[in-house]
Design a protein around this motif. Structure first.
Motif, short mmCIF file in Angstrom:
data_model
loop_
_atom_site.label_atom_id
_atom_site.label_comp_id
_atom_site.label_asym_id
_atom_site.label_seq_id
_atom_site.Cartn_x
_atom_site.Cartn_y
_atom_site.Cartn_z
N LEU A 165 -0.14 6.33 -6.90
CA LEU A 165 -1.38 7.09 -7.05
C LEU A 165 -1.10 8.58 -7.05
O LEU A 165 -1.75 9.34 -7.76
N GLU A 166 -0.12 8.99 -6.25
CA GLU A 166 0.22 10.41 -6.23
C GLU A 166 0.62 10.89 -7.62
O GLU A 166 0.16 11.92 -8.10
N PRO A 215 -5.59 10.97 -4.24
CA PRO A 215 -4.83 9.74 -3.99
C PRO A 215 -5.17 9.07 -2.66
O PRO A 215 -5.24 7.85 -2.58
N ILE A 216 -5.44 9.86 -1.64
CA ILE A 216 -5.67 9.25 -0.32
C ILE A 216 -6.98 8.46 -0.32
O ILE A 216 -7.05 7.33 0.15
N CYS A 228 -2.41 10.76 -9.99
CA CYS A 228 -3.38 11.82 -9.75
C CYS A 228 -2.86 13.16 -10.24
O CYS A 228 -3.64 14.03 -10.63
N LEU A 229 -1.53 13.34 -10.22
CA LEU A 229 -0.97 14.57 -10.79
C LEU A 229 -1.29 14.65 -12.28
O LEU A 229 -1.71 15.69 -12.79
N THR A 230 -1.09 13.53 -12.98
CA THR A 230 -1.41 13.50 -14.41
C THR A 230 -2.89 13.79 -14.62
O THR A 230 -3.28 14.54 -15.51
N LEU A 231 -3.73 13.15 -13.79
CA LEU A 231 -5.17 13.35 -13.93
C LEU A 231 -5.53 14.81 -13.70
O LEU A 231 -6.35 15.38 -14.40
N THR A 232 -4.90 15.43 -12.71
CA THR A 232 -5.18 16.84 -12.43
C THR A 232 -4.77 17.71 -13.61
O THR A 232 -5.50 18.62 -14.00
N ASP A 233 -3.59 17.40 -14.19
CA ASP A 233 -3.13 18.18 -15.34
C ASP A 233 -4.14 18.13 -16.48
O ASP A 233 -4.37 19.12 -17.16
N GLN A 234 -4.70 16.94 -16.68
CA GLN A 234 -5.61 16.77 -17.81
C GLN A 234 -7.06 17.09 -17.42
O GLN A 234 -7.95 16.91 -18.24
N GLN A 235 -7.29 17.49 -16.18
CA GLN A 235 -8.63 17.75 -15.67
C GLN A 235 -9.52 16.53 -15.85
O GLN A 235 -10.65 16.61 -16.33
N SER A 241 0.83 -1.21 0.00
CA SER A 241 0.00 0.00 0.00
C SER A 241 0.87 1.26 0.00
O SER A 241 0.46 2.26 -0.58
N ALA A 242 2.05 1.19 0.61
CA ALA A 242 2.93 2.36 0.55
C ALA A 242 3.35 2.63 -0.89
O ALA A 242 3.34 3.78 -1.36
N GLY A 243 3.68 1.54 -1.62
CA GLY A 243 4.04 1.69 -3.02
C GLY A 243 2.88 2.23 -3.83
O GLY A 243 3.03 3.11 -4.67
#
Lengths: 190, 477
Positions: free
Chosen positions: B247-248, B289-290, B251-258, B240-242
């Motif tokens: 996921l972090e 991600p959380i 989720c950054l990619t997802l945020t960039d692409q909205q 889960s740590a990995g």
């Protein structure tokens, strides 16, 4: 009757049996705000009918979960109670509930600050339930909405029985008479 | 091109054409060389074409597939240079700085021709200093225009090679300006006064006086991240740590692409090359991600690590647009926790088992509502439910009881209980929908009665006058 949570405390799991258990649960849903999760087993052919439900509570608030087995019903109920996302969780249980299951659900309801209602067949509840109700419709030549609600188990109070009427306009329960005050009826155990 | 795409899958050595329905007539959309030799041409009516060429074989045009084919081709030409754009009917490559890898410009064109020929595609290619000149060469001659020799190559070509409209082209031809060198010889002032600035702009673009960039195709975004581990791991906490780290990034990619993920797949590859997957379907698009990591917790517990996991990968298999929203002081958005709950329960009992009822437009009781997936629908507005007569709280498939008379039975047995009718209210006649053949309503009309029994139960019964019989369908309390 549910307005001050006097008999149906939130943060607890309660059990309801009898033929009018569904309307009891719906009236309780109508008294609360927020989403309702209604969990039942997939094989159960009886399903809520939204046009009839609308008398008691807005059907749009209800989210139905059709679980595959009785274990899944209890699992989903525990998840829903613990998350606190819904204000009330109703589960139609068809098998006897063990004390462990009842205790887990009770703890989940406390953790999520949610009201849990378990619709059980007669005599299949668990000892962990906060209250247990037996609800049945009652015939009256004049009034066609009478219900007889009997409190048959209560961990933190007295037992009782009430004949109530659902007022559709005011959307609230009106207590017609407390059993025992009515002439000629047996006294309810105190 | 379109016909060749179809012929690649189904080679035919005969006249072949693709037809498309345009304003109620079937017209030829694209045809092969043999069909052209028979005198057919693009845009001809299909019946005319059949009359001219009785053994013409045809297929239906599929412009969407054609576009996809062009895209595939564009991706393939990435082997020549990284800067590939899609024109209206062709590809445009900016090969600056990559020709030496193919032994010069001619070498690159030879390779391109050889490969496209092998693929069975008719094609033309031209190479020049500017985009306009390359366009002209590709369509009117071909070959390579070496640096500084642009005018020599372009000069003899027709003015149509300048990407100008047909009217301008015709007008120029009528004036006797047939080739590009004729046009270059004319004074610019008179040309622009007669034909507007567009013609000179096109000429300048072709000759390199005016820049014209190639806009390349954007790379499709890949919503997948992976991590290869130097040492195999096996503890649920480590996995889960990995996962959280992955996921972090995701989720950054997802945020960039909205975008927000709707379905996620987690793959853990073990040391012995076996891999196991966990799939999570989300009740609403999400990129936190959380919260996503919490939904994987149950799956990770049941993961078989074997001798250890040395590669983990997370892919957002299904994504939906999720615009950025301004942060509010009450943190999580309304209904987020409910969506999380639906996701969590849905991943055990199936997201399709979590439903809500929406009103439907039908007077048949069973069809007065539709059941739709809670994750993919919005609750109905208050008051959207049609007001009908009194309806039961719950219904079930009709259960037959004894009785054939049209009057409600005085006594009846149902579910091994006997009832005495105290009061009957009705009938409310409901006719089947004649435009739909519903097997449940084959028995014809139904007269619905509300039966108040002396025992207390209030039941919803119906009588079918056309096939006499009584049924119980619901209960009011």
């Amino acid at each position: 009757m549910f307005e001050n949570n006097q008999h149906l405390r939130i943060k607890r799991a309660h059990e309801v049996c009898g033929p009018a258990a569904r309307s009891f649960a719906l009236i309780a849903c109508g008294a609360q705000k927020g989403a309702v999760i209604w969990i039942s087993e997939r094989k159960n052919p009886e399903q809520l009918f939204p046009a009839g439900v609308a008398r008691f509570c807005d059907p749009a608030r209800i989210i139905f979960a059709n679980a595959k087995s009785s274990i899944d019903v209890l699992w989903s109920a525990e998840e829903a109670l613990r998350s606190g996302a819904a204000s009330i969780v109703v589960a139609e249980v068809e098998k006897p509930m063990s004390l462990t299951a009842g205790r887990r659900l009770q703890l989940a309801a406390e953790a999520g600050k949610t009201l849990g209602l378990f619709l059980i067949p007669e005599g299949m509840g668990s000892n962990a339930a906060e209250t247990r109700w037996r609800c049945s419709p009652q015939f009256d030549a004049k009034d066609s909405t009478l219900l007889y609600w009997q409190l048959i188990k209560n961990k933190s109070g007295t037992l009782g029985g009430w004949v109530v009427r659902w007022d559709e306009q005011a959307r609230r329960v009106i207590v017609v008479s407390k059993v025992g005050e009515r002439a000629g009826s047996a006294r309810a155990p105190d | 091109m379109a016909s060749e795409r179809v012929l690649r899958a189904r080679p035919i050595d005969a006249p072949f054409a693709l037809t498309q329905t345009q304003s109620n007539t079937q017209r030829i959309y694209c045809l092969n060389e043999q069909a052209e030799q028979q005198g057919l041409r693009k845009g001809m009516g299909f019946s005319d074409a059949r009359a001219l060429c009785p053994d013409l074989q045809t297929g239906l045009a599929n412009p969407r597939e054609d576009t996809r084919f062009i895209q595939t081709l564009a991706r393939w030409t990435g082997r020549y240079c990284p800067w590939v754009g899609v024109d209206e009917d062709g590809l445009v490559l900016d090969v600056t700085g990559s020709t030496h890898l193919w032994g010069g410009e001619a070498g690159m064109l030879d390779d391109l021709h050889a490969r496209l020929d092998r693929a069975g595609l008719t094609h033309k290619a031209g190479m020049a200093d500017t985009r306009g000149a390359a366009w002209a060469l590709a369509r009117f001659g071909g070959g390579v225009a070496a640096e500084g020799e642009m005018l020599q190559h372009l000069g003899p070509l027709s003015v149509a090679a300048l990407r100008i409209s047909d009217e301008v082209c015709n007008a120029l031809q009528r004036l006797g300006v047939r080739s590009i060198q004729d046009l270059v010889a004319l004074p610019r002032v008179t040309v622009s006064r007669r034909f507007g600035p567009d013609l000179l702009l096109r000429l300048d673009q072709a000759l390199g006086e005016h820049p014209e960039p190639v806009s390349p195709q954007a790379d499709p975004v890949n919503f997948a991240v992976r991590m290869t581990l130097p040492e195999p791991i096996g503890l649920a906490g480590d996995v889960s740590a990995g996962l959280e780290r992955l996921l972090e990034r995701l989720c950054l990619t997802l945020t960039d692409q909205q975008m927000g993920a709707r379905r996620l797949e987690f793959t853990a590859r073990r040391v012995d090359q076996a891999s196991s997957q966990i799939e999570v379907c989300l009740a609403r698009p999400m990129r936190d991600p959380i919260r996503i990591a919490a939904l994987f917790a149950r799956g990770i517990e049941g993961l078989d690590a074997g001798y250890g996991i040395d590669q983990i990968r997370v892919e957002a298999v299904e994504v939906e647009t999720l615009p950025l929203r301004q942060a509010t002081h009450h943190g999580a958005q309304e209904g987020d926790s409910l969506a999380d709950l639906i996701t969590r329960i849905g991943n055990r009992i199936g997201l399709e088992s979590i439903t809500r009822c929406l009103p439907a437009d039908s007077h048949i009781p069973e069809k007065s509502f539709t059941v739709s997936l809670a994750a993919y629908s919005q609750p109905a507005a208050q008051g959207a439910w049609p007001s009908t007569g009194p309806r039961p709280v719950y219904i079930f498939p009709p259960e037959s009881i004894a009785g054939y008379a049209p009057e409600p039975p005085r006594r009846f047995h149902w579910r091994r209980m006997s009832f005495v009718t105290a009061r009957a209210v009705g009938p409310e006649r409901i006719a089947p929908e004649w435009w739909l053949d519903d097997p449940a309503w084959r028995s014809g009309l139904r007269d619905y009665w509300r039966i108040y029994t002396r025992e207390g139960r209030r039941l919803w019964l119906f009588f079918t006058p056309q096939n006499p019989g009584w049924f119980v369908q619901g209960e009011f309390a």
